[in-house]
Design a protein around this motif. Structure first.
Motif, PDB file in Angstrom:
ATOM      1  N   LEU A 174       0.828  -1.203   0.000  1.00 39.53           N
ATOM      2  CA  LEU A 174       0.000   0.000   0.000  1.00 39.53           C
ATOM      3  C   LEU A 174       0.865   1.257   0.000  1.00 39.53           C
ATOM      4  CD1 LEU A 174      -2.893   1.093   0.135  1.00 39.53           C
ATOM      5  CD2 LEU A 174      -2.687   1.034   2.627  1.00 39.53           C
ATOM      6  N   ALA A 175       1.943   1.246   0.780  1.00 39.22           N
ATOM      7  CA  ALA A 175       2.852   2.394   0.801  1.00 39.22           C
ATOM      8  C   ALA A 175       3.504   2.589  -0.572  1.00 39.22           C
ATOM      9  CB  ALA A 175       3.909   2.215   1.881  1.00 39.22           C
ATOM     10  N   LEU A 176       3.908   1.505  -1.213  1.00 35.60           N
ATOM     11  CA  LEU A 176       4.493   1.614  -2.554  1.00 35.60           C
ATOM     12  C   LEU A 176       3.481   2.157  -3.559  1.00 35.60           C
ATOM     13  CD1 LEU A 176       6.672  -1.601  -2.843  1.00 35.60           C
ATOM     14  CD2 LEU A 176       7.457   0.761  -2.894  1.00 35.60           C
ATOM     15  N   LEU A 177       2.240   1.714  -3.459  1.00 30.51           N
ATOM     16  CA  LEU A 177       1.193   2.224  -4.336  1.00 30.51           C
ATOM     17  C   LEU A 177       1.011   3.723  -4.137  1.00 30.51           C
ATOM     18  CD1 LEU A 177      -1.107   1.531  -6.372  1.00 30.51           C
ATOM     19  CD2 LEU A 177      -2.577   1.295  -4.375  1.00 30.51           C
ATOM     20  N   TYR A 178       0.971   4.162  -2.893  1.00 29.81           N
ATOM     21  CA  TYR A 178       0.832   5.583  -2.608  1.00 29.81           C
ATOM     22  C   TYR A 178       2.052   6.358  -3.093  1.00 29.81           C
ATOM     23  CZ  TYR A 178      -3.429   5.473   0.170  1.00 29.81           C
ATOM     24  OH  TYR A 178      -4.730   5.373   0.564  1.00 29.81           O
ATOM     25  N   LEU A 236     -10.519  11.003  -6.198  1.00 29.41           N
ATOM     26  CA  LEU A 236      -9.514  10.040  -5.748  1.00 29.41           C
ATOM     27  C   LEU A 236      -8.145  10.696  -5.624  1.00 29.41           C
ATOM     28  CD1 LEU A 236      -8.783   7.025  -5.130  1.00 29.41           C
ATOM     29  CD2 LEU A 236      -8.202   6.861  -7.547  1.00 29.41           C
ATOM     30  N   PHE A 237      -7.719  11.394  -6.676  1.00 29.62           N
ATOM     31  CA  PHE A 237      -6.385  11.979  -6.682  1.00 29.62           C
ATOM     32  C   PHE A 237      -6.305  13.292  -5.898  1.00 29.62           C
ATOM     33  CE2 PHE A 237      -6.080   9.264 -10.459  1.00 29.62           C
ATOM     34  CZ  PHE A 237      -4.918   8.587 -10.132  1.00 29.62           C
ATOM     35  N   GLY A 238      -7.409  13.997  -5.758  1.00 33.12           N
ATOM     36  CA  GLY A 238      -7.386  15.271  -5.061  1.00 33.12           C
ATOM     37  C   GLY A 238      -7.850  15.217  -3.627  1.00 33.12           C
ATOM     38  N   GLY A 239      -8.520  14.151  -3.245  1.00 33.71           N
ATOM     39  CA  GLY A 239      -9.064  14.090  -1.886  1.00 33.71           C
ATOM     40  C   GLY A 239      -8.686  12.853  -1.105  1.00 33.71           C
ATOM     41  N   ILE A 240      -8.957  11.699  -1.673  1.00 34.72           N
ATOM     42  CA  ILE A 240      -8.785  10.457  -0.917  1.00 34.72           C
ATOM     43  C   ILE A 240      -7.315  10.098  -0.723  1.00 34.72           C
ATOM     44  CG2 ILE A 240      -9.255   7.987  -0.930  1.00 34.72           C
ATOM     45  CD1 ILE A 240     -11.895   8.679  -2.382  1.00 34.72           C
ATOM     46  N   PRO A 300       2.839  11.574  -6.547  1.00 35.88           N
ATOM     47  CA  PRO A 300       3.332  12.667  -7.398  1.00 35.88           C
ATOM     48  C   PRO A 300       2.288  13.198  -8.389  1.00 35.88           C
ATOM     49  CG  PRO A 300       4.972  10.945  -7.280  1.00 35.88           C
ATOM     50  CD  PRO A 300       3.739  10.421  -6.612  1.00 35.88           C
ATOM     51  N   PHE A 301       1.259  12.428  -8.679  1.00 34.60           N
ATOM     52  CA  PHE A 301       0.231  12.852  -9.623  1.00 34.60           C
ATOM     53  C   PHE A 301      -0.992  13.442  -8.943  1.00 34.60           C
ATOM     54  CE2 PHE A 301       2.500   9.257 -11.548  1.00 34.60           C
ATOM     55  CZ  PHE A 301       3.088   9.935 -12.601  1.00 34.60           C
ATOM     56  N   SER A 302      -0.985  13.493  -7.625  1.00 37.25           N
ATOM     57  CA  SER A 302      -2.136  14.035  -6.908  1.00 37.25           C
ATOM     58  C   SER A 302      -1.844  15.451  -6.449  1.00 37.25           C
ATOM     59  CB  SER A 302      -2.476  13.157  -5.706  1.00 37.25           C
ATOM     60  OG  SER A 302      -1.480  13.275  -4.724  1.00 37.25           O
ATOM     61  N   SER A 303      -2.900  16.199  -6.301  1.00 39.04           N
ATOM     62  CA  SER A 303      -2.784  17.541  -5.748  1.00 39.04           C
ATOM     63  C   SER A 303      -4.066  17.812  -4.973  1.00 39.04           C
ATOM     64  CB  SER A 303      -2.605  18.582  -6.846  1.00 39.04           C
ATOM     65  OG  SER A 303      -3.729  18.602  -7.680  1.00 39.04           O
ATOM     66  N   PRO A 304      -3.913  18.382  -3.791  1.00 35.58           N
ATOM     67  CA  PRO A 304      -5.122  18.637  -2.996  1.00 35.58           C
ATOM     68  C   PRO A 304      -5.995  19.688  -3.672  1.00 35.58           C
ATOM     69  CG  PRO A 304      -3.190  19.593  -1.957  1.00 35.58           C
ATOM     70  CD  PRO A 304      -2.710  18.818  -3.127  1.00 35.58           C
ATOM     71  N   ALA A 305      -7.137  19.279  -4.114  1.00 33.84           N
ATOM     72  CA  ALA A 305      -8.058  20.186  -4.794  1.00 33.84           C
ATOM     73  C   ALA A 305      -9.480  19.847  -4.369  1.00 33.84           C
ATOM     74  CB  ALA A 305      -7.926  20.036  -6.308  1.00 33.84           C
ATOM     75  N   ARG A 306     -10.341  20.805  -4.503  1.00 33.40           N
ATOM     76  CA  ARG A 306     -11.741  20.580  -4.139  1.00 33.40           C
ATOM     77  C   ARG A 306     -12.489  20.043  -5.353  1.00 33.40           C
ATOM     78  NH1 ARG A 306     -15.403  21.732  -0.230  1.00 33.40           N
ATOM     79  NH2 ARG A 306     -17.468  22.315  -0.954  1.00 33.40           N
ATOM     80  N   LEU A 317       6.135  10.115   3.287  1.00 30.22           N
ATOM     81  CA  LEU A 317       5.933  11.429   3.907  1.00 30.22           C
ATOM     82  C   LEU A 317       6.493  12.540   3.032  1.00 30.22           C
ATOM     83  CD1 LEU A 317       4.994  13.021   6.410  1.00 30.22           C
ATOM     84  CD2 LEU A 317       7.294  12.702   7.324  1.00 30.22           C
ATOM     85  N   ALA A 318       7.671  12.335   2.459  1.00 40.55           N
ATOM     86  CA  ALA A 318       8.276  13.355   1.596  1.00 40.55           C
ATOM     87  C   ALA A 318       7.410  13.614   0.368  1.00 40.55           C
ATOM     88  CB  ALA A 318       9.678  12.927   1.183  1.00 40.55           C
ATOM     89  N   LEU A 319       6.880  12.563  -0.227  1.00 36.04           N
ATOM     90  CA  LEU A 319       6.029  12.748  -1.407  1.00 36.04           C
ATOM     91  C   LEU A 319       4.686  13.377  -1.034  1.00 36.04           C
ATOM     92  CD1 LEU A 319       6.835   9.532  -3.409  1.00 36.04           C
ATOM     93  CD2 LEU A 319       7.392  11.879  -4.014  1.00 36.04           C
ATOM     94  N   TRP A 320       4.188  13.077   0.151  1.00 37.58           N
ATOM     95  CA  TRP A 320       2.948  13.706   0.605  1.00 37.58           C
ATOM     96  C   TRP A 320       3.164  15.202   0.795  1.00 37.58           C
ATOM     97  CZ3 TRP A 320       1.557  16.116   5.266  1.00 37.58           C
ATOM     98  CH2 TRP A 320       0.199  16.391   5.402  1.00 37.58           C
ATOM     99  N   LEU A 321       4.292  15.568   1.424  1.00 37.42           N
ATOM    100  CA  LEU A 321       4.608  16.986   1.589  1.00 37.42           C
ATOM    101  C   LEU A 321       4.804  17.668   0.231  1.00 37.42           C
ATOM    102  CD1 LEU A 321       6.990  16.835   4.655  1.00 37.42           C
ATOM    103  CD2 LEU A 321       4.688  17.802   4.580  1.00 37.42           C
TER     104      LEU A 321
END
Length: 106
Positions: free
Chosen positions: A17-21, A40-44, A26-32, A93-97
């Motif tokens: 699961l961590a590898l999948l995340y 999925l990519f902007g929220g979950i 890198p392709f997700s961005s927090p968006a409404r 964590l680095a990729l999430w930041l």
């Protein structure tokens, strides 16, 4: 491969699961976005990545506790698990930041 089998199925699923995340973040961005793949990519994904990190760090703590009364073989397996958790966890964590850079830096 034998070491991965000895880690156990739950830890292997956590690593998967961590590898999948790590691959998706890198392709997700927090968006409404309220529907479709954008949700999925902007929220979950950005919302649940820290939960995976926290579970991995709790397991690092439990591995340290279990090492206290483990024999030499089990202790080396737990050391391998701890190193793998730390590597995957801090990469996650680095990729999430990185994905939240636009929100964190006004």
């Amino acid at each position: 491969m034998d070491r991965m089998k000895r880690i156990g199925p739950l830890r292997n699923m956590l690593h998967g699961l961590a590898l999948l995340y790590i691959l998706i973040l890198p392709f997700s961005s927090p968006a409404r976005v309220l529907e479709g793949w954008g949700l999925l990519f902007g929220g979950i994904i950005p919302a649940t990545a820290p939960l995976v990190f926290i579970v991995m760090m709790f397991d690092v703590m439990m591995c340290q506790i279990m090492k206290g009364d483990a024999d030499q073989t089990r202790s080396s397996e737990l050391n391998f698990t701890i190193k793998l958790h730390l590597l995957l966890g801090f990469t996650l964590l680095a990729l999430w930041l990185y994905s939240f850079r636009s929100v964190l830096l006004f």
